[in-house]
Design a protein around this motif. Sequence first.
Motif, PDB file in Angstrom:
ATOM      1  N   ALA A   8      12.600  18.305  -6.942  1.00 59.88           N
ATOM      2  CA  ALA A   8      13.142  16.955  -6.756  1.00 59.88           C
ATOM      3  C   ALA A   8      12.053  16.043  -6.213  1.00 59.88           C
ATOM      4  CB  ALA A   8      14.326  16.974  -5.801  1.00 59.88           C
ATOM      5  N   LEU A   9      11.913  14.890  -6.818  1.00 59.41           N
ATOM      6  CA  LEU A   9      11.047  13.838  -6.299  1.00 59.41           C
ATOM      7  C   LEU A   9      11.906  12.959  -5.404  1.00 59.41           C
ATOM      8  CD1 LEU A   9       8.384  12.204  -6.247  1.00 59.41           C
ATOM      9  CD2 LEU A   9       9.225  10.997  -8.283  1.00 59.41           C
ATOM     10  N   ILE A  10      11.538  12.867  -4.131  1.00 63.81           N
ATOM     11  CA  ILE A  10      12.308  12.076  -3.177  1.00 63.81           C
ATOM     12  C   ILE A  10      11.521  10.825  -2.814  1.00 63.81           C
ATOM     13  CG2 ILE A  10      13.434  12.041  -0.926  1.00 63.81           C
ATOM     14  CD1 ILE A  10      13.937  14.994  -1.192  1.00 63.81           C
ATOM     15  N   LEU A  11      12.119   9.681  -3.101  1.00 63.84           N
ATOM     16  CA  LEU A  11      11.497   8.377  -2.871  1.00 63.84           C
ATOM     17  C   LEU A  11      12.044   7.786  -1.575  1.00 63.84           C
ATOM     18  CD1 LEU A  11      11.968   7.049  -6.526  1.00 63.84           C
ATOM     19  CD2 LEU A  11       9.922   8.140  -5.570  1.00 63.84           C
ATOM     20  N   ILE A  12      11.148   7.537  -0.628  1.00 70.02           N
ATOM     21  CA  ILE A  12      11.562   7.095   0.705  1.00 70.02           C
ATOM     22  C   ILE A  12      10.945   5.730   1.022  1.00 70.02           C
ATOM     23  CG2 ILE A  12      11.437   7.609   3.175  1.00 70.02           C
ATOM     24  CD1 ILE A  12      11.444  10.561   2.471  1.00 70.02           C
ATOM     25  N   GLY A  13      11.797   4.778   1.373  1.00 68.31           N
ATOM     26  CA  GLY A  13      11.312   3.498   1.874  1.00 68.31           C
ATOM     27  C   GLY A  13      10.844   2.502   0.838  1.00 68.31           C
ATOM     28  N   PHE A  14      11.133   2.709  -0.428  1.00 64.81           N
ATOM     29  CA  PHE A  14      10.703   1.756  -1.456  1.00 64.81           C
ATOM     30  C   PHE A  14      11.655   0.560  -1.465  1.00 64.81           C
ATOM     31  CE2 PHE A  14       8.495   5.568  -2.927  1.00 64.81           C
ATOM     32  CZ  PHE A  14       7.239   5.048  -3.237  1.00 64.81           C
ATOM     33  N   GLN A  15      11.601  -0.204  -0.389  1.00 60.76           N
ATOM     34  CA  GLN A  15      12.478  -1.349  -0.181  1.00 60.76           C
ATOM     35  C   GLN A  15      11.636  -2.586   0.131  1.00 60.76           C
ATOM     36  OE1 GLN A  15      14.768   1.607   2.422  1.00 60.76           O
ATOM     37  NE2 GLN A  15      16.223  -0.099   2.256  1.00 60.76           N
ATOM     38  N   ASN A  16      12.240  -3.751  -0.087  1.00 54.34           N
ATOM     39  CA  ASN A  16      11.485  -4.994   0.048  1.00 54.34           C
ATOM     40  C   ASN A  16      10.897  -5.218   1.436  1.00 54.34           C
ATOM     41  OD1 ASN A  16      11.752  -5.926  -2.624  1.00 54.34           O
ATOM     42  ND2 ASN A  16      13.791  -6.735  -2.202  1.00 54.34           N
ATOM     43  N   ASP A  17      11.588  -4.798   2.481  1.00 52.94           N
ATOM     44  CA  ASP A  17      11.046  -5.040   3.822  1.00 52.94           C
ATOM     45  C   ASP A  17       9.722  -4.322   4.055  1.00 52.94           C
ATOM     46  OD1 ASP A  17      12.617  -6.979   4.993  1.00 52.94           O
ATOM     47  OD2 ASP A  17      14.122  -5.567   5.726  1.00 52.94           O
ATOM     48  N   TYR A  18       9.448  -3.292   3.284  1.00 52.39           N
ATOM     49  CA  TYR A  18       8.138  -2.629   3.353  1.00 52.39           C
ATOM     50  C   TYR A  18       7.186  -3.104   2.252  1.00 52.39           C
ATOM     51  CZ  TYR A  18       9.143   0.984   6.883  1.00 52.39           C
ATOM     52  OH  TYR A  18       9.405   1.662   8.043  1.00 52.39           O
ATOM     53  N   PHE A  19       7.654  -3.155   1.009  1.00 48.91           N
ATOM     54  CA  PHE A  19       6.736  -3.302  -0.117  1.00 48.91           C
ATOM     55  C   PHE A  19       6.633  -4.708  -0.707  1.00 48.91           C
ATOM     56  CE2 PHE A  19       7.071   1.310  -0.045  1.00 48.91           C
ATOM     57  CZ  PHE A  19       5.758   1.679  -0.294  1.00 48.91           C
ATOM     58  N   LEU A  55      15.581  16.415 -10.250  1.00 46.67           N
ATOM     59  CA  LEU A  55      16.216  15.237  -9.668  1.00 46.67           C
ATOM     60  C   LEU A  55      15.138  14.251  -9.251  1.00 46.67           C
ATOM     61  CD1 LEU A  55      18.880  16.525  -7.067  1.00 46.67           C
ATOM     62  CD2 LEU A  55      19.361  15.238  -9.156  1.00 46.67           C
ATOM     63  N   VAL A  56      15.448  12.980  -9.377  1.00 50.82           N
ATOM     64  CA  VAL A  56      14.671  11.929  -8.718  1.00 50.82           C
ATOM     65  C   VAL A  56      15.657  11.203  -7.824  1.00 50.82           C
ATOM     66  CG1 VAL A  56      13.249   9.868  -8.968  1.00 50.82           C
ATOM     67  CG2 VAL A  56      13.120  11.689 -10.694  1.00 50.82           C
ATOM     68  N   VAL A  57      15.365  11.194  -6.525  1.00 54.52           N
ATOM     69  CA  VAL A  57      16.317  10.696  -5.540  1.00 54.52           C
ATOM     70  C   VAL A  57      15.672   9.594  -4.707  1.00 54.52           C
ATOM     71  CG1 VAL A  57      17.736  11.317  -3.549  1.00 54.52           C
ATOM     72  CG2 VAL A  57      17.390  12.976  -5.385  1.00 54.52           C
ATOM     73  N   ALA A  58      16.413   8.513  -4.480  1.00 58.43           N
ATOM     74  CA  ALA A  58      15.993   7.470  -3.552  1.00 58.43           C
ATOM     75  C   ALA A  58      16.906   7.523  -2.332  1.00 58.43           C
ATOM     76  CB  ALA A  58      16.063   6.097  -4.202  1.00 58.43           C
ATOM     77  N   THR A  59      16.306   7.401  -1.154  1.00 60.69           N
ATOM     78  CA  THR A  59      17.085   7.464   0.084  1.00 60.69           C
ATOM     79  C   THR A  59      16.825   6.208   0.926  1.00 60.69           C
ATOM     80  OG1 THR A  59      15.331   8.670   1.238  1.00 60.69           O
ATOM     81  CG2 THR A  59      17.004   9.991   0.109  1.00 60.69           C
ATOM     82  N   PRO A  60      17.355   5.061   0.507  1.00 63.03           N
ATOM     83  CA  PRO A  60      17.100   3.827   1.255  1.00 63.03           C
ATOM     84  C   PRO A  60      17.758   3.840   2.632  1.00 63.03           C
ATOM     85  CG  PRO A  60      18.783   3.459  -0.389  1.00 63.03           C
ATOM     86  CD  PRO A  60      18.257   4.847  -0.623  1.00 63.03           C
ATOM     87  N   ILE A  61      17.146   3.105   3.551  1.00 65.30           N
ATOM     88  CA  ILE A  61      17.701   2.983   4.893  1.00 65.30           C
ATOM     89  C   ILE A  61      18.398   1.635   5.003  1.00 65.30           C
ATOM     90  CG2 ILE A  61      15.530   2.064   5.860  1.00 65.30           C
ATOM     91  CD1 ILE A  61      16.187   3.693   8.413  1.00 65.30           C
ATOM     92  N   HIS A  62      19.649   1.650   5.493  1.00 65.01           N
ATOM     93  CA  HIS A  62      20.448   0.430   5.640  1.00 65.01           C
ATOM     94  C   HIS A  62      21.134   0.444   6.991  1.00 65.01           C
ATOM     95  CE1 HIS A  62      20.774   0.455   1.012  1.00 65.01           C
ATOM     96  NE2 HIS A  62      19.939  -0.490   1.361  1.00 65.01           N
ATOM     97  N   GLY A  84      14.869  -7.390  12.738  1.00 67.85           N
ATOM     98  CA  GLY A  84      15.958  -7.622  11.792  1.00 67.85           C
ATOM     99  C   GLY A  84      15.735  -7.048  10.408  1.00 67.85           C
ATOM    100  N   ALA A  85      15.080  -5.903  10.342  1.00 63.33           N
ATOM    101  CA  ALA A  85      14.764  -5.298   9.040  1.00 63.33           C
ATOM    102  C   ALA A  85      15.897  -4.400   8.537  1.00 63.33           C
ATOM    103  CB  ALA A  85      13.483  -4.484   9.159  1.00 63.33           C
ATOM    104  N   PHE A  86      15.944  -4.245   7.221  1.00 71.29           N
ATOM    105  CA  PHE A  86      16.817  -3.287   6.527  1.00 71.29           C
ATOM    106  C   PHE A  86      18.303  -3.486   6.804  1.00 71.29           C
ATOM    107  CE2 PHE A  86      12.747  -0.952   7.222  1.00 71.29           C
ATOM    108  CZ  PHE A  86      12.310  -1.002   5.908  1.00 71.29           C
ATOM    109  N   LYS A  87      18.718  -4.747   6.934  1.00 68.45           N
ATOM    110  CA  LYS A  87      20.146  -5.022   7.097  1.00 68.45           C
ATOM    111  C   LYS A  87      20.841  -4.868   5.752  1.00 68.45           C
ATOM    112  CE  LYS A  87      20.003  -8.310  10.932  1.00 68.45           C
ATOM    113  NZ  LYS A  87      20.319  -9.683  11.345  1.00 68.45           N
ATOM    114  N   ALA A  88      21.911  -4.103   5.717  1.00 72.16           N
ATOM    115  CA  ALA A  88      22.673  -3.917   4.479  1.00 72.16           C
ATOM    116  C   ALA A  88      23.058  -5.269   3.903  1.00 72.16           C
ATOM    117  CB  ALA A  88      23.920  -3.084   4.752  1.00 72.16           C
TER     118      ALA A  88
END
Length: 198
Positions: A8-19, A55-62, A84-88
């Motif tokens: 499984a490839l697990i993608l962590i943190g590929f969210q706008n507040d970081y990238f 599997l390719v899985v993304a695990t975003p933080i909210h 104020g980062a990663f607000k759902a």
Amino acid sequence: MNDLSKTALILIGFQNDYFAEDGILHSVIEESSRVSGVLANTLSLLDERGRDFGLVVATPIHFTPNYDELTEPVGILQTIRQVGAFKAGSRGAETIAELKPYESIIREVPGKRGLNAFSNTDLEEMLRDNGIERIVLAGTVTSICIDSTGRHAAELGFKVMVLSDCTSGRTVFEQEFYCDTVFPLYGEVATSRVLKAA
């Protein structure tokens, strides 16, 4: 590595507040991400081998708007609440647009509220249900979410591989230190070329 059917490839943190360039925490990982080429290398891996993984899985933080789930946070979680980062529901919490072309192969696992992608999520169950034996980690932040997820996976009996060119830390030194010194204590460190060369 020819057969990725049990990986499984697990993608962590590929969210706008970081990238995203205007992301609240973009400056935290900007230099390390640029040096390692984390985004370009991850997208290239998805292009060439994405459909070969079990599997390719993304695990975003909210987090909820008031961060009610963070009681007396310290360290990076305290910083996340303060800025104020990663607000759902916010743009910053959204998955980066660059991953949109791969939506058909990425399964999102909701519930991540802290450092470890297994905590408060169904990630372990999903991996076991799909016969996964090895996890490959990509994303950010190397010393925090990547490390805590990798250690937990190893303790659960999964083989762990961290992709040095698909992960980024808060500094270039941190990235190199973890890849050279910490990750080899419980897993394998490689570049995405190892998977693409199969």
